[in-house]
Enzyme design. Sequence first.
Site, PDB file in Angstrom:
ATOM      1  N   HIS A 102       1.047  -3.749  -3.471  1.00  0.00           N
ATOM      2  CA  HIS A 102       0.220  -2.688  -4.053  1.00  0.00           C
ATOM      3  C   HIS A 102       0.097  -1.470  -3.138  1.00  0.00           C
ATOM      4  O   HIS A 102      -0.087  -1.614  -1.942  1.00  0.00           O
ATOM      5  CB  HIS A 102      -1.178  -3.270  -4.325  1.00  0.00           C
ATOM      6  CG  HIS A 102      -2.144  -2.301  -4.916  1.00  0.00           C
ATOM      7  ND1 HIS A 102      -3.372  -2.037  -4.358  1.00  0.00           N
ATOM      8  CD2 HIS A 102      -2.056  -1.523  -6.021  1.00  0.00           C
ATOM      9  CE1 HIS A 102      -4.010  -1.148  -5.110  1.00  0.00           C
ATOM     10  NE2 HIS A 102      -3.233  -0.820  -6.119  1.00  0.00           N
ATOM     11  N   HIS A 112      -2.396   7.971  -3.026  1.00  0.00           N
ATOM     12  CA  HIS A 112      -3.457   7.431  -3.873  1.00  0.00           C
ATOM     13  C   HIS A 112      -4.742   8.217  -3.696  1.00  0.00           C
ATOM     14  O   HIS A 112      -5.289   8.762  -4.636  1.00  0.00           O
ATOM     15  CB  HIS A 112      -3.697   5.942  -3.564  1.00  0.00           C
ATOM     16  CG  HIS A 112      -4.622   5.283  -4.533  1.00  0.00           C
ATOM     17  ND1 HIS A 112      -5.977   5.537  -4.567  1.00  0.00           N
ATOM     18  CD2 HIS A 112      -4.390   4.386  -5.522  1.00  0.00           C
ATOM     19  CE1 HIS A 112      -6.535   4.829  -5.538  1.00  0.00           C
ATOM     20  NE2 HIS A 112      -5.598   4.122  -6.131  1.00  0.00           N
TER      21      HIS A 112
END
EC number: 4.6.1.-
Length: 273
Positions: A5, A41
Amino acid sequence: WIMGHMVNAIAQIDEFVNLGANSIETDVSFDKNANPEYTYHGIPCDCGRTCTKWEYFNTFLGGLRKATTPGDSKYHEKLVLVVFDLKTGSLYDNQAYDAGTKLAKSLLQNYWNKGNNGGRAYIVLSIPNLDHYKLITGFKETLTKEEHPELMDKVGYDFSGNDDIGDVAKAYKKAGVTGHVWQSDGITNCLLRGLDRVRKAVANRDSSNGYINKVYYWTVDKRASTRDALDAGVDGIMTNYPDVIADVLGESAYTAKFRIATYDDNPWETFKN
């Protein structure tokens, strides 16, 4: 598929694959003109992770290409799938087509090396908003225009907004998608989420008229939740700790039923027992 991830810096590719990931997920942010700009992110992100690692998107693609090109010194044979988590929330709905076009051009140039011995990984375009289905259209039409329609064989799709399964099916219909579908379900590791929708997605996958080929669940960091996801019949688990998932897959309850996918396992084919 053990899916690492938030792999947004080139150095993290080695790190996650060495921990057992055969797949990675990378965030892609766009500028105001719908150009893919950074692998980034930002804050907030999963508990226990640094949220701010980044590269320029095209730079990251160069590193990813090396990691997935046989013969390259950075090559990882087991890295076979990449999910691009496309952060299209910053765009207007009418920019989705352009975003798809620009994404396709970036990948063609920097990852696929214009079709000349580029990276070999399968790619999933993961889109958070059903209204942005035209991103898929733009992507597909651009590869055709650039005379590399065959590269679409390597591309799959995911709508990642945890929408109603029926609504997701309608969006694919509008986009003209009839295969290569991964369905994600999940939530940040800071919160708990049940498996009800995962079970619905698995039921769709296993029905004779479903649209889903593979189901993955995110973000799973604990052994107990890994077992629950495997028991629900998922094809992929996205995690911050690939070694945890690999450990559980090694338990006697799972070794007979699951194995880690290789390049020869077609990620667009529904697994039949």
